[in-house]
Design a protein around this motif. Structure first.
Motif, PDB file in Angstrom:
ATOM      1  N   GLU A  23      38.950  37.582  46.807  1.00  0.00           N
ATOM      2  CA  GLU A  23      37.973  38.409  46.105  1.00  0.00           C
ATOM      3  C   GLU A  23      38.547  39.782  45.769  1.00  0.00           C
ATOM      4  OE1 GLU A  23      34.705  38.360  48.786  1.00  0.00           O
ATOM      5  OE2 GLU A  23      33.985  36.380  48.133  1.00  0.00           O
ATOM      6  N   VAL A  24      39.338  40.331  46.704  1.00  0.00           N
ATOM      7  CA  VAL A  24      39.974  41.627  46.456  1.00  0.00           C
ATOM      8  C   VAL A  24      40.949  41.510  45.298  1.00  0.00           C
ATOM      9  CG1 VAL A  24      41.590  43.320  47.402  1.00  0.00           C
ATOM     10  CG2 VAL A  24      39.672  42.526  48.796  1.00  0.00           C
ATOM     11  N   ARG A  25      41.758  40.452  45.291  1.00  0.00           N
ATOM     12  CA  ARG A  25      42.745  40.260  44.216  1.00  0.00           C
ATOM     13  C   ARG A  25      42.042  40.083  42.868  1.00  0.00           C
ATOM     14  NH1 ARG A  25      45.582  42.126  47.339  1.00  0.00           N
ATOM     15  NH2 ARG A  25      47.405  41.256  48.386  1.00  0.00           N
ATOM     16  N   ARG A  26      41.007  39.287  42.841  1.00  0.00           N
ATOM     17  CA  ARG A  26      40.279  39.066  41.590  1.00  0.00           C
ATOM     18  C   ARG A  26      39.689  40.376  41.065  1.00  0.00           C
ATOM     19  NH1 ARG A  26      38.712  33.854  40.020  1.00  0.00           N
ATOM     20  NH2 ARG A  26      36.802  34.675  39.113  1.00  0.00           N
ATOM     21  N   GLN A  27      39.139  41.181  41.969  1.00  0.00           N
ATOM     22  CA  GLN A  27      38.572  42.449  41.535  1.00  0.00           C
ATOM     23  C   GLN A  27      39.655  43.395  41.043  1.00  0.00           C
ATOM     24  OE1 GLN A  27      35.198  42.998  41.241  1.00  0.00           O
ATOM     25  NE2 GLN A  27      35.961  44.724  40.022  1.00  0.00           N
ATOM     26  N   GLN A  28      40.811  43.384  41.685  1.00  0.00           N
ATOM     27  CA  GLN A  28      41.933  44.197  41.207  1.00  0.00           C
ATOM     28  C   GLN A  28      42.295  43.817  39.779  1.00  0.00           C
ATOM     29  OE1 GLN A  28      44.559  43.324  44.732  1.00  0.00           O
ATOM     30  NE2 GLN A  28      45.155  45.463  44.453  1.00  0.00           N
ATOM     31  N   LEU A  29      42.311  42.531  39.510  1.00  0.00           N
ATOM     32  CA  LEU A  29      42.689  42.056  38.181  1.00  0.00           C
ATOM     33  C   LEU A  29      41.607  42.377  37.150  1.00  0.00           C
ATOM     34  CD1 LEU A  29      44.243  38.642  39.267  1.00  0.00           C
ATOM     35  CD2 LEU A  29      45.477  40.642  38.397  1.00  0.00           C
ATOM     36  N   VAL A  30      40.352  42.274  37.537  1.00  0.00           N
ATOM     37  CA  VAL A  30      39.255  42.647  36.624  1.00  0.00           C
ATOM     38  C   VAL A  30      39.332  44.136  36.298  1.00  0.00           C
ATOM     39  CG1 VAL A  30      36.750  42.980  36.496  1.00  0.00           C
ATOM     40  CG2 VAL A  30      37.687  40.776  37.231  1.00  0.00           C
ATOM     41  N   THR A  46      47.369  41.709  27.382  1.00  0.00           N
ATOM     42  CA  THR A  46      48.032  40.471  27.794  1.00  0.00           C
ATOM     43  C   THR A  46      47.939  40.309  29.312  1.00  0.00           C
ATOM     44  OG1 THR A  46      50.202  41.491  28.164  1.00  0.00           O
ATOM     45  CG2 THR A  46      49.690  40.768  25.915  1.00  0.00           C
ATOM     46  N   LEU A  47      48.196  39.103  29.783  1.00  0.00           N
ATOM     47  CA  LEU A  47      48.214  38.866  31.223  1.00  0.00           C
ATOM     48  C   LEU A  47      49.294  39.690  31.899  1.00  0.00           C
ATOM     49  CD1 LEU A  47      47.623  35.004  31.455  1.00  0.00           C
ATOM     50  CD2 LEU A  47      45.974  36.843  31.755  1.00  0.00           C
ATOM     51  N   ALA A  48      50.410  39.903  31.208  1.00  0.00           N
ATOM     52  CA  ALA A  48      51.487  40.716  31.769  1.00  0.00           C
ATOM     53  C   ALA A  48      51.034  42.159  31.952  1.00  0.00           C
ATOM     54  CB  ALA A  48      52.713  40.659  30.858  1.00  0.00           C
ATOM     55  N   ASP A  49      50.305  42.696  30.956  1.00  0.00           N
ATOM     56  CA  ASP A  49      49.777  44.058  31.074  1.00  0.00           C
ATOM     57  C   ASP A  49      48.846  44.178  32.277  1.00  0.00           C
ATOM     58  OD1 ASP A  49      51.048  44.918  28.713  1.00  0.00           O
ATOM     59  OD2 ASP A  49      49.375  44.220  27.481  1.00  0.00           O
ATOM     60  N   VAL A  50      47.982  43.187  32.439  1.00  0.00           N
ATOM     61  CA  VAL A  50      47.013  43.207  33.532  1.00  0.00           C
ATOM     62  C   VAL A  50      47.726  43.134  34.874  1.00  0.00           C
ATOM     63  CG1 VAL A  50      45.115  41.950  34.619  1.00  0.00           C
ATOM     64  CG2 VAL A  50      45.164  42.253  32.124  1.00  0.00           C
ATOM     65  N   ASP A  52      50.810  44.025  35.585  1.00  0.00           N
ATOM     66  CA  ASP A  52      51.502  45.294  35.821  1.00  0.00           C
ATOM     67  C   ASP A  52      50.508  46.385  36.213  1.00  0.00           C
ATOM     68  OD1 ASP A  52      53.847  44.036  35.190  1.00  0.00           O
ATOM     69  OD2 ASP A  52      53.958  44.823  33.136  1.00  0.00           O
ATOM     70  N   GLY A  53      49.366  46.425  35.547  1.00  0.00           N
ATOM     71  CA  GLY A  53      48.365  47.446  35.845  1.00  0.00           C
ATOM     72  C   GLY A  53      47.786  47.300  37.236  1.00  0.00           C
ATOM     73  N   ALA A  54      47.667  46.060  37.699  1.00  0.00           N
ATOM     74  CA  ALA A  54      47.124  45.808  39.031  1.00  0.00           C
ATOM     75  C   ALA A  54      48.181  45.922  40.116  1.00  0.00           C
ATOM     76  CB  ALA A  54      46.485  44.424  39.077  1.00  0.00           C
ATOM     77  N   GLY A  55      49.460  45.988  39.712  1.00  0.00           N
ATOM     78  CA  GLY A  55      50.535  46.026  40.693  1.00  0.00           C
ATOM     79  C   GLY A  55      50.726  44.690  41.381  1.00  0.00           C
ATOM     80  N   LEU A  56      50.422  43.599  40.657  1.00  0.00           N
ATOM     81  CA  LEU A  56      50.544  42.259  41.210  1.00  0.00           C
ATOM     82  C   LEU A  56      51.481  41.430  40.340  1.00  0.00           C
ATOM     83  CD1 LEU A  56      46.738  41.639  41.921  1.00  0.00           C
ATOM     84  CD2 LEU A  56      48.499  42.256  43.602  1.00  0.00           C
ATOM     85  N   SER A  57      51.911  40.315  40.878  1.00  0.00           N
ATOM     86  CA  SER A  57      52.808  39.459  40.117  1.00  0.00           C
ATOM     87  C   SER A  57      52.042  38.699  39.043  1.00  0.00           C
ATOM     88  CB  SER A  57      53.502  38.452  41.041  1.00  0.00           C
ATOM     89  OG  SER A  57      52.587  37.473  41.482  1.00  0.00           O
ATOM     90  N   ARG A  58      52.756  38.267  38.018  1.00  0.00           N
ATOM     91  CA  ARG A  58      52.101  37.512  36.959  1.00  0.00           C
ATOM     92  C   ARG A  58      51.655  36.151  37.450  1.00  0.00           C
ATOM     93  NH1 ARG A  58      56.201  39.393  32.028  1.00  0.00           N
ATOM     94  NH2 ARG A  58      56.051  41.615  32.561  1.00  0.00           N
ATOM     95  N   GLY A  59      52.347  35.636  38.448  1.00  0.00           N
ATOM     96  CA  GLY A  59      51.941  34.368  39.038  1.00  0.00           C
ATOM     97  C   GLY A  59      50.578  34.447  39.686  1.00  0.00           C
TER      98      GLY A  59
END
Length: 225
Positions: A23-30, A46-50, A52-59
């Protein structure tokens, strides 16, 4: 035990901990999606922008949402639910008086938590796509109708109290349209319009429709009677 595993554990065991982590990861991405929509717009996000903005991997983005469209739908759903919870909370705090309720509904639209440059820009990005995306229309349609129904009910009760020669349906539509237009003005002309001046404009309409419930003070400011 590794630090990452410890971080995923909750007081009731691994399952609850992993659910909280998801839930934390999903909220970070939102949240990162809202940021990207505000900065780049709909098409350029793009998914890559998101990621990078969240500080998470694209995977991780692909794991949680699989596609850009699913991520955007989740983001719009979050924003719509947040907005609905906000105005419903304001309505509950206003009590049973219709004038207090109408004042609270209008004021809630210009609360910083809901009305800020970041979220207004994201809303505008979705509005630009809504006509060609039935999913977006369906997602927000029911909530928009609920808001309109509440506004009609409030206007109907104010009409009865003040014996105003108004049509509650038309009045509710006019108020809703003004609030939406003021949001757009705040987005496009932020240097000319502030949240305070936008709310003052909304108050002018309330005073015109319901002059015995909303009056002009000695300083020219509209207040609830």
């Amino acid at each position: 035990m590794s630090e990452s595993v410890i971080a995923d554990r909750g007081p009731d065991g691994d399952r609850k901990g992993r659910k909280a982590s998801r839930e934390v990861r999903r909220q970070q991405l939102v949240d990162a999606t809202i940021d990207s929509l505000a900065r780049r717009g709909y098409a350029e996000t793009t998914l890559a922008d998101v990621a990078d903005g969240a500080g998470l991997s694209r995977g991780i983005v692909n794991f949680h949402f699989e596609s850009k469209e699913k991520l955007l739908v989740a983001t719009l759903q979050f924003m719509a639910e947040e907005y609905a919870a906000h105005w419903r909370g304001a309505l509950d705090k206003a009590g049973d008086d219709p004038a207090s309720q109408l004042w609270a509904l209008c004021a809630a639209d210009f609360d910083r938590a809901i009305c800020n440059k970041r979220k207004l820009a994201a809303w505008c990005a979705f509005w630009g796509e809504a006509k060609s995306r039935p999913t977006y229309q369906a997602l927000c349609g029911g909530r928009d109708q609920a808001y309109h129904d509440v506004m009609v009910d409030v206007c109907t009760r104010l009409k009865a109290e003040g014996r105003y020669p108004i049509d509650p349906q038309a009045s509710a539509l006019a108020i809703n349209a003004l609030l939406e237009g003021l949001w757009l003005r705040l987005m496009l002309a932020a240097d000319e319009v502030s949240r305070d001046t936008a709310f003052a404009s909304a108050a002018e309409l309330l005073a015109a429709l319901f002059p015995r419930h909303f009056v002009r003070g000695t300083g020219g400011t509209i207040t609830k009677a």
